[in-house]
Scaffold this active site. Structure first.
Site, PDB file in Angstrom:
ATOM      1  N   GLU A 283       6.975   7.780  12.445  1.00 16.82           N
ATOM      2  CA  GLU A 283       7.156   6.354  12.746  1.00 16.82           C
ATOM      3  C   GLU A 283       7.339   6.104  14.238  1.00 16.82           C
ATOM      4  O   GLU A 283       6.979   5.045  14.733  1.00 16.82           O
ATOM      5  CB  GLU A 283       8.373   5.784  11.992  1.00 16.82           C
ATOM      6  N   HIS A 312       3.247  31.642   0.545  1.00 19.38           N
ATOM      7  CA  HIS A 312       2.435  31.894  -0.643  1.00 19.38           C
ATOM      8  C   HIS A 312       1.698  30.639  -1.070  1.00 19.38           C
ATOM      9  O   HIS A 312       1.296  30.512  -2.225  1.00 19.38           O
ATOM     10  CB  HIS A 312       3.334  32.412  -1.771  1.00 19.38           C
ATOM     11  N   LYS A 426       4.414  -4.615   4.155  1.00 21.97           N
ATOM     12  CA  LYS A 426       5.589  -5.359   3.656  1.00 21.97           C
ATOM     13  C   LYS A 426       5.186  -6.793   3.321  1.00 21.97           C
ATOM     14  O   LYS A 426       5.550  -7.328   2.277  1.00 21.97           O
ATOM     15  CB  LYS A 426       6.681  -5.410   4.732  1.00 21.97           C
TER      16      LYS A 426
END
Ligand code: PA5
Length: 457
Positions: A283, A312, A426
């Site tokens: 951000e 792995h 938003k």
């Protein structure tokens, strides 16, 4: 002190890497940053040794400690720091320990996502009558936090419990609906310093109330952060200043196409720090425009990885896939506990190299082995070592990374402290949820959707 080993990141030791002379080439810009920081420290750096807000946090924590459950309601910068502290400093099975083994301290839960199954599952295992809900939102307007707050509030009211006895708000001193509710209903509230942004707020009331309520020595954490701040401010030599050197390395590699920054702790307890770091790096640095208005699309994609597990899973890619990463290992020199591998099957030479050794030794050799193998494949990497995992070292880590990301923002010439890129999402949510005042955005979304070519199966 945190220790930094940059050996495997230097071009002197791997082909096509950032070299000593490259770093010298940007020391002017690094020193401008240092000087500017000394003169005008950002808000987050002012709270490390500001004891004035500590007393109110400690006082509030004394009340919170008596509950069976401490439930943090918040998201992003209002949750990740709390999770990082708890993940690093609390027993990994904390909520399963008896109250006695928890030193009479609360269990810890986080309501961040608005996933109904996740939130429902927390409500399945806590009794609201025995719970303290700390609602943390700087803006007081974040949809996820506010809906989880409303759910909690509804529950308290349905159960006939007084919300004032079960809620603590942590929010802006003046702005936002949480502040208004706190004033109107006399709900206990802590202030978030207005000059400290969400992802930089772990060492304010945002991260420190849950920490203190679960027995973390928050003063030690702040001391650790302040020590890193002092070390940074007092060192002019770029090659002895871990912030300046690390910023230079990450910045110069990103200019050479290394667009990914991996953080790989070799410690489960430090894994939640990598989550906190991801938000801070993403951000703060992912920006379209420079401070002077040019389109730059700055940033490095932060990835978290866990040693040894991801040896792995991911390391094959880091070793032989696109050479587009800088890898930061987090290493613990002295684990809080250790286990010895017993000497069994002495006649089996496939196992004998393990017998009698300790897990601490094995995990740290695996980290060294991976870092050297990456070096040999021309993959830049560096190691940050924690002497052990405790309050002071965790505080140092937070302080260090908050300064480091600010240095990176300076080199990218972007605004480190805003997040304009999340605003449109938003607004769209508000429009889709029919929030008053967002009618035009709703019409815009409908138009946009009408003109899309649909590819759905
Ligand atoms: O770093 C930030 O500012 C954001 O990630 C916020 O922390 C996040 O959006 C939550 O915001 P608020 O604390 O206002 O609810």
């Amino acid at each position: 002190m945190l220790k930094f080993d940059f050996t495997n990141a230097f071009g002197e030791n791997l082909s096509d890497g950032v070299r000593y002379e490259d770093i010298k080439g940007i020391t002017g810009r690094l020193h401008a940053f240092l000087e500017n920081f000394r003169q005008n420290p950002p808000g987050f750096a002012k709270v490390f040794n500001d004891q004035s807000h500590i007393d109110s946090i400690l006082e509030m924590a004394e009340k919170c400690k008596h509950f069976e459950n401490f439930v943090l309601v918040g998201i992003g910068g209002s949750a990740l720091g709390n999770q990082a502290i708890q993940g690093a400093l609390r027993h990994p099975m904390w909520n399963n320990l008896s109250r006695e083994k928890r030193n009479n301290l609360p269990r810890f839960f986080v309501m961040d996502n608005v996933d109904p199954e996740q939130i429902g599952s927390i409500l399945d295992v806590i009794d609201p009558a025995e719970s303290l809900f700390n609602v943390v939102s700087k803006s007081g307007s974040t949809a996820e936090t506010m809906s989880n707050y409303l759910i909690v509030r509804g529950l308290l009211e349905t159960r006939g419990l007084n919300p004032r006895d079960h809620l603590v708000f942590t929010t802006d001193p003046v702005e936002g609906v949480l502040r208004k509710i706190a004033i109107d209903e006399d709900i206990p509230v802590l202030d978030i310093p207005p000059n400290v942004g969400g992802r930089f707020s772990v060492l304010t009331s945002v991260g420190l109330l849950s920490a203190a309520s679960l027995g973390v020595d928050i003063k030690k954490m702040l001391d650790g952060a302040q020590e890193e701040l002092d070390r940074f401010k007092e060192e002019d030599d770029t090659f002895k200043n871990p912030v300046l050197l690390n910023a230079a390395i990450h910045y110069l590699y990103s200019q050479k196409g290394k667009s990914i920054s991996v953080m790989m702790p070799y410690s489960n307890a430090l894994y939640t720090l990598a989550d906190w770091y991801r938000q801070l790096w993403a951000e703060s640095l992912g920006k379209e425009k420079s401070l002077t208005g040019e389109t730059v699309h700055a940033g490095q994609t932060p990835i978290k990885s866990l040693g040894t597990i991801d040896q792995h899973s991911q390391v094959q890619l880091y070793m032989e896939g696109p050479n587009d990463k800088v890898i930061t290992f987090l290493k613990v020199e002295n684990f809080r506990r250790n286990l010895k591998i017993p000497v069994i099957h002495q006649d089996r030479k496939e196992l004998s190299y393990l017998c009698g050794h300790e897990l601490e030794e094995l995990i740290n050799y695996e980290q060294e082995a991976t870092s050297l193998a990456l070096l040999e494949h021309g993959r830049p990497n560096l190691t940050i070592s924690f002497e052990s995992i405790d309050e002071v070292e965790i505080g140092r880590f937070f302080g260090y990374y908050e300064i480091l990301v600010t240095a990176m923002g300076h080199l990218y010439n972007i605004n480190t402290f805003d997040q304009p890129g999340v605003e449109l999402g938003k607004k769209n949510t508000y429009a889709l949820m029919n929030r008053k005042g967002y009618e035009n955005q709703k019409a815009h979304i409908e138009d946009l959707k009408k003109n899309l070519k649909i590819f759905k199966i």
